[in-house]
Design a protein around this motif. Structure first.
Motif, PDB file in Angstrom:
ATOM      1  N   THR A 190       9.746   9.085  -1.108  1.00 15.41           N
ATOM      2  CA  THR A 190      11.068   8.474  -1.234  1.00 15.41           C
ATOM      3  C   THR A 190      11.051   7.521  -2.430  1.00 15.41           C
ATOM      4  O   THR A 190      10.075   6.824  -2.680  1.00 15.41           O
ATOM      5  N   ILE A 191      12.156   7.514  -3.131  1.00 14.18           N
ATOM      6  CA  ILE A 191      12.258   6.751  -4.372  1.00 14.18           C
ATOM      7  C   ILE A 191      13.341   5.695  -4.233  1.00 14.18           C
ATOM      8  O   ILE A 191      14.440   5.981  -3.771  1.00 14.18           O
ATOM      9  N   LYS A 192      13.012   4.477  -4.654  1.00 12.37           N
ATOM     10  CA  LYS A 192      14.007   3.417  -4.834  1.00 12.37           C
ATOM     11  C   LYS A 192      14.089   3.200  -6.327  1.00 12.37           C
ATOM     12  O   LYS A 192      13.100   2.850  -6.965  1.00 12.37           O
ATOM     13  N   LYS A 193      15.283   3.426  -6.877  1.00 13.87           N
ATOM     14  CA  LYS A 193      15.413   3.322  -8.322  1.00 13.87           C
ATOM     15  C   LYS A 193      16.489   2.327  -8.709  1.00 13.87           C
ATOM     16  O   LYS A 193      17.454   2.124  -7.986  1.00 13.87           O
ATOM     17  N   SER A 194      16.293   1.744  -9.872  1.00 14.21           N
ATOM     18  CA  SER A 194      17.302   0.877 -10.467  1.00 14.21           C
ATOM     19  C   SER A 194      18.307   1.756 -11.202  1.00 14.21           C
ATOM     20  O   SER A 194      18.016   2.909 -11.531  1.00 14.21           O
ATOM     21  N   ALA A 195      19.458   1.206 -11.476  1.00 16.64           N
ATOM     22  CA  ALA A 195      20.416   1.921 -12.321  1.00 16.64           C
ATOM     23  C   ALA A 195      19.796   2.082 -13.706  1.00 16.64           C
ATOM     24  O   ALA A 195      19.048   1.223 -14.165  1.00 16.64           O
ATOM     25  N   TRP A 196      20.094   3.177 -14.357  1.00 15.72           N
ATOM     26  CA  TRP A 196      19.560   3.352 -15.702  1.00 15.72           C
ATOM     27  C   TRP A 196      20.438   2.607 -16.698  1.00 15.72           C
ATOM     28  O   TRP A 196      21.626   2.402 -16.470  1.00 15.72           O
TER      29      TRP A 196
ATOM     30  N   SER B 279      10.465   2.263  -7.577  1.00 14.57           N
ATOM     31  CA  SER B 279       9.210   2.480  -6.860  1.00 14.57           C
ATOM     32  C   SER B 279       9.285   3.795  -6.102  1.00 14.57           C
ATOM     33  O   SER B 279      10.370   4.304  -5.810  1.00 14.57           O
ATOM     34  N   ILE B 280       8.120   4.334  -5.793  1.00  9.70           N
ATOM     35  CA  ILE B 280       8.033   5.571  -5.030  1.00  9.70           C
ATOM     36  C   ILE B 280       7.005   5.392  -3.918  1.00  9.70           C
ATOM     37  O   ILE B 280       5.931   4.826  -4.141  1.00  9.70           O
ATOM     38  N   ASN B 281       7.379   5.836  -2.730  1.00  5.52           N
ATOM     39  CA  ASN B 281       6.484   5.807  -1.584  1.00  5.52           C
ATOM     40  C   ASN B 281       5.617   7.063  -1.650  1.00  5.52           C
ATOM     41  O   ASN B 281       6.141   8.181  -1.690  1.00  5.52           O
ATOM     42  N   LEU B 282       4.316   6.885  -1.665  1.00  8.50           N
ATOM     43  CA  LEU B 282       3.410   8.015  -1.811  1.00  8.50           C
ATOM     44  C   LEU B 282       3.284   8.851  -0.541  1.00  8.50           C
ATOM     45  O   LEU B 282       2.848  10.003  -0.600  1.00  8.50           O
TER      46      LEU B 282
ATOM     47  N   PRO C 216       0.832  -1.212   0.000  1.00  6.52           N
ATOM     48  CA  PRO C 216       0.000   0.000   0.000  1.00  6.52           C
ATOM     49  C   PRO C 216       0.865   1.260   0.000  1.00  6.52           C
ATOM     50  O   PRO C 216       1.987   1.262   0.504  1.00  6.52           O
ATOM     51  N   ASN C 217       0.343   2.302  -0.600  1.00  8.01           N
ATOM     52  CA  ASN C 217       1.010   3.609  -0.649  1.00  8.01           C
ATOM     53  C   ASN C 217       2.331   3.602  -1.402  1.00  8.01           C
ATOM     54  O   ASN C 217       3.205   4.429  -1.137  1.00  8.01           O
ATOM     55  N   LYS C 218       2.499   2.660  -2.330  1.00 12.12           N
ATOM     56  CA  LYS C 218       3.671   2.643  -3.200  1.00 12.12           C
ATOM     57  C   LYS C 218       3.219   2.433  -4.638  1.00 12.12           C
ATOM     58  O   LYS C 218       2.221   1.766  -4.894  1.00 12.12           O
ATOM     59  N   LEU C 219       3.980   3.012  -5.546  1.00 16.12           N
ATOM     60  CA  LEU C 219       3.766   2.791  -6.969  1.00 16.12           C
ATOM     61  C   LEU C 219       5.075   2.362  -7.606  1.00 16.12           C
ATOM     62  O   LEU C 219       6.151   2.805  -7.204  1.00 16.12           O
ATOM     63  N   ARG C 220       4.990   1.500  -8.605  1.00 11.03           N
ATOM     64  CA  ARG C 220       6.131   1.189  -9.462  1.00 11.03           C
ATOM     65  C   ARG C 220       6.134   2.226 -10.576  1.00 11.03           C
ATOM     66  O   ARG C 220       5.078   2.707 -10.987  1.00 11.03           O
ATOM     67  N   PHE C 221       7.310   2.550 -11.069  1.00 11.52           N
ATOM     68  CA  PHE C 221       7.398   3.425 -12.232  1.00 11.52           C
ATOM     69  C   PHE C 221       8.364   2.831 -13.237  1.00 11.52           C
ATOM     70  O   PHE C 221       9.255   2.046 -12.895  1.00 11.52           O
ATOM     71  N   HIS C 222       8.154   3.181 -14.476  1.00 12.40           N
ATOM     72  CA  HIS C 222       9.037   2.788 -15.573  1.00 12.40           C
ATOM     73  C   HIS C 222       9.270   4.039 -16.413  1.00 12.40           C
ATOM     74  O   HIS C 222       8.313   4.717 -16.798  1.00 12.40           O
TER      75      HIS C 222
END
Length: 134
Positions: free
Chosen positions: A114-120, A107-110, A77-83
């Motif tokens: 806060t953002i957890k990101k993969s390496a580009w 992902s981003i915590n709504l 809950p309260n998180k979204l994945r992003f691409h």
């Protein structure tokens, strides 16, 4: 089935500031200064779009390089994945490299943004959108 969503503006702005801008700043070394049109998609439909430079300032350009951002819910809950995916025109690719854009996700915590990101990842000779990885 993917449950894609269109998030609040503050979520989009956080992704632009903390994910997209650092990538395009790094790309300036090889590509020079460019304008980028980031668009938020819901499925295959463009919902929102804005043209920015590497400082994040809104600007106008008929030749802005396209970047797609997509969001979906996840089981937490309260998180979204992003691409995030950029597929650029061949004429800005450094000669002989085949560089065609990049992609990244995370992902981003709504609650606190806060953002957890993969390496580009730089893409080469990929001139079509790939979308979500499954």
């Amino acid at each position: 089935m993917i449950n894609e969503v269109f998030p609040k503006n503050e979520v989009i702005e956080a992704i632009i500031k903390d994910v997209v801008i650092p990538i395009i700043k790094q790309l300036e070394v090889d590509l020079g200064k460019q304008m980028y049109e980031y668009s938020v998609y819901l499925g295959e439909d463009k919902i929102f779009s804005k043209i920015i430079n590497s400082e994040g300032c809104e600007c106008f350009s008929e030749n802005a390089q396209p970047i797609r951002i997509r969001f979906r819910t996840i089981s937490q809950p309260n998180k979204l994945r992003f691409h995030v995916e950029g597929v650029f025109s061949e004429n800005i690719s450094p000669e002989g490299t085949g560089f065609s854009g990049f992609n990244t996700d995370g992902s981003i915590n709504l609650n606190d943004l806060t953002i957890k990101k993969s390496a580009w990842v730089a893409c080469y000779n990929v001139w079509d959108w790939k979308g979500w990885k499954f």
